[in-house]
Design a protein around this motif. Sequence first.
Motif, PDB file in Angstrom:
ATOM      1  N   SER A 182       0.815  -1.220   0.000  1.00  0.00           N
ATOM      2  CA  SER A 182       0.000   0.000   0.000  1.00  0.00           C
ATOM      3  C   SER A 182       0.844   1.264   0.000  1.00  0.00           C
ATOM      4  O   SER A 182       0.354   2.351  -0.272  1.00  0.00           O
ATOM      5  N   ASP A 232       3.346   3.891  -1.522  1.00  0.00           N
ATOM      6  CA  ASP A 232       3.811   4.341  -2.832  1.00  0.00           C
ATOM      7  C   ASP A 232       5.286   4.715  -2.694  1.00  0.00           C
ATOM      8  O   ASP A 232       5.628   5.844  -2.328  1.00  0.00           O
ATOM      9  N   THR A 253       7.469   5.419  -4.730  1.00  0.00           N
ATOM     10  CA  THR A 253       8.016   6.442  -5.620  1.00  0.00           C
ATOM     11  C   THR A 253       7.989   7.816  -4.958  1.00  0.00           C
ATOM     12  O   THR A 253       8.597   8.756  -5.467  1.00  0.00           O
ATOM     13  N   LYS A 254       7.286   7.932  -3.849  1.00  0.00           N
ATOM     14  CA  LYS A 254       7.238   9.180  -3.094  1.00  0.00           C
ATOM     15  C   LYS A 254       8.146   9.054  -1.873  1.00  0.00           C
ATOM     16  O   LYS A 254       8.101   8.052  -1.160  1.00  0.00           O
ATOM     17  N   GLN A 304       6.561   8.238   1.715  1.00  0.00           N
ATOM     18  CA  GLN A 304       6.003   6.892   1.853  1.00  0.00           C
ATOM     19  C   GLN A 304       7.085   5.825   1.748  1.00  0.00           C
ATOM     20  O   GLN A 304       6.986   4.759   2.368  1.00  0.00           O
ATOM     21  N   TYR A 305       8.109   6.105   0.950  1.00  0.00           N
ATOM     22  CA  TYR A 305       9.253   5.189   0.877  1.00  0.00           C
ATOM     23  C   TYR A 305       9.940   5.096   2.233  1.00  0.00           C
ATOM     24  O   TYR A 305      10.281   4.017   2.716  1.00  0.00           O
ATOM     25  N   ASN A 327      14.008  -0.130  -4.650  1.00  0.00           N
ATOM     26  CA  ASN A 327      13.093   0.988  -4.454  1.00  0.00           C
ATOM     27  C   ASN A 327      13.748   2.335  -4.709  1.00  0.00           C
ATOM     28  O   ASN A 327      13.103   3.276  -5.134  1.00  0.00           O
TER      29      ASN A 327
END
Length: 267
Positions: A148, A150, A152-153, A156-157, A218
Amino acid sequence: MTVFDIEIDCFMLDCVAKGLAEKTMKSYEQTLKLYAKWMSDEFEIDSPTNVKAEHLRSYMRSLTERGKYEMTVNDKANNNPKAREDFGKKISNSTISNFIRNFKVFFSYLSQEQVIRTNPMKNVKHVKPVRKMKVMLEDNQLKQFFKSFDVTKFDQYRDWIVARLIFDTGSRIGELLDIVPSDIDLRANALLLRNTKNKKQRFVYFSAILIESAYNNNRSKLTEPFNEPVRVDRFWLGLVSMDFRKLTYFTKKVKIQQSLFTTFSLN
């Protein structure tokens, strides 16, 4: 400033001298200031020397009757408690039990300092909280939870890594957020936790898979660039006040019942 306020300040100075945890001292201060305000409003009592067991029992009863955040120390505060999702909800027995424990410590201190002759908490009984069984998350729920984020941000990573570290090491959020670059040993896949609940430093270990995912897979997907090498002080930026509520945001995304999710579930 009332006599009650002065005695609370003296008590807090004693707590600092004893080296108590900041979280513990905040709990003491908040509990005592709320009670001092209630005593002033209800009985016009501004000194702990006039507090009796009946006053304390009346306060405990009022806690069971009113909801969360319906009373604040500063009525002019700008934090807008009414905007909280849990505003007005029933106060749990666990919270009331914590209040009683804090009162016992405070009035024991006053008794030792000979501020009061008789300890009003002597005959006040504890409220026994109901201990709920911790529910374990299923494998598919864990997979949904970690997907859940994201990654790529940047934010949130970063949160994904915090959640994975909790899952890998069994550490508390506060313990992880206090680490500094020198606490990380990438060769041994180990973290040194300094600020632990029992005040004893300990090593915890994370998996090589986490390192591979975090620093190779990631990182290449991030749309927000950051400097090499990844620095913990930059990586943790903004997480000083991060708590359990931040992780529950991601449980809602995958429809995991919030009452079933705790950081213990990841541990």
